[in-house]
Design a protein around this motif. Structure first.
Motif, short mmCIF file in Angstrom:
data_model
loop_
_atom_site.label_atom_id
_atom_site.label_comp_id
_atom_site.label_asym_id
_atom_site.label_seq_id
_atom_site.Cartn_x
_atom_site.Cartn_y
_atom_site.Cartn_z
N UNK A 28 0.73 -1.18 -0.04
CA UNK A 28 0.00 0.04 0.33
C UNK A 28 0.91 1.37 0.05
N UNK A 29 2.06 1.16 0.35
CA UNK A 29 2.79 2.15 0.41
C UNK A 29 3.52 2.58 -0.92
N UNK A 30 3.47 1.58 -1.60
CA UNK A 30 3.91 1.41 -3.10
C UNK A 30 3.09 1.69 -4.10
N UNK A 31 3.52 1.99 -5.14
CA UNK A 31 2.97 2.13 -6.52
C UNK A 31 3.29 1.03 -7.44
N UNK A 32 2.20 0.38 -7.85
CA UNK A 32 2.62 -0.68 -8.81
C UNK A 32 2.95 -0.19 -10.30
N UNK A 33 4.10 -0.43 -10.81
CA UNK A 33 4.47 0.22 -11.89
C UNK A 33 4.60 -0.48 -13.13
N UNK A 34 4.62 -1.85 -13.01
CA UNK A 34 4.61 -2.83 -13.98
C UNK A 34 3.82 -4.33 -13.53
N UNK A 35 3.35 -5.04 -14.46
CA UNK A 35 3.06 -6.28 -14.43
C UNK A 35 2.90 -6.89 -15.67
N UNK A 36 3.27 -8.23 -15.90
CA UNK A 36 2.92 -9.16 -16.70
C UNK A 36 2.63 -10.58 -16.46
N UNK A 37 2.82 -11.60 -17.12
CA UNK A 37 2.49 -12.76 -16.70
C UNK A 37 3.71 -13.36 -15.69
N UNK A 38 4.78 -12.91 -15.79
CA UNK A 38 5.79 -13.49 -15.05
C UNK A 38 6.20 -12.66 -13.84
#
Length: 216
Positions: A28-38
């Motif tokens: 919650x303190x961080x921002x999601x900046x990238x996501x893919x299958x792996x």
């Protein structure tokens, strides 16, 4: 206190600064900046505004008259003007950790970084410092701490490994450098310098995921 003594005292006060910030766990303190299958990656930027605030005190004395030192000295010294913010950049990671699911990724590091200039065109750091309020060549010591638990799964997929690194954030400023032409008896623009000021840390952590999913 005369002008030169005020400049000296302000530069001395800003010459070495130690800043720290602690953050514990929680995406919650961080921002999601990238996501893919792996992989899924989070980022937290910890900026320390009091670094730039303290370094800007000198410029308040000079902003209305960039020639004030020239008049006092009685000859044509180089000077700088038009300091402006250019961009933010990140240094290379200065510390990395990794671990397995169920473990905790922890970074608690301090790094020394210098306020650097790309090209001073032969003009001394003291003149550039006085004209910009940025104490060029000096060091700041910046600390950053964060702990994150590595989950066994994330969004239904098995997590194989967790990783974390920390980098220094730099705010970059442009400034115009002027020098005296001894043949034409006039000032000319020697060029544009870039000053990189360390202002905080960037901590990233990410989970490497497997193609395999948990059975429901």
């Amino acid at each position: 206190m005369n002008f030169s003594k005020r400049i000296s005292s302000l530069l001395l006060a800003a010459s070495f600064i130690c800043i720290s910030l602690f953050s514990f766990n929680s995406n919650a303190d961080s921002t999601k900046i990238y996501e893919d299958e792996n992989m899924v990656m989070f980022e937290e930027k910890m900026n320390f505004s009091n670094i730039t605030n303290s370094l800007n005190q000198v410029s308040d004395l000079l902003e209305n008259n960039p020639f004030i030192e020239l008049k006092n000295m009685g000859y044509k010294k180089p000077y700088v003007k038009n300091k402006r913010f250019s961009h933010e950049s990140l240094g290379s990671p200065f510390y990395k950790v990794q671990g397995n699911p169920g473990g905790i990724l922890t970074i608690n590091r301090t790094e020394s970084a210098s306020i650097s200039i790309s090209n001073n065109f032969g003009v001394s750091n003291s003149i550039i410092s006085a004209g910009t309020g940025i104490n060029v060549g000096k060091s700041v010591s910046i600390s950053g701490s964060k702990s994150v638990e590595i989950p066994y799964r994330y969004n239904g997929k098995i997590v194989k490994k967790g990783k974390m690194d920390i980098r220094i954030i730099y705010k970059n400023y442009k400034v115009d450098v002027y020098k005296w032409d001894t043949t034409k008896y006039t000032y000319y623009k020697a060029g544009i310098s870039n000053i990189a000021v360390p202002t905080g840390v960037d901590i990233r952590h990410w989970f490497v995921r497997s193609e395999e999913r948990f059975s429901r």
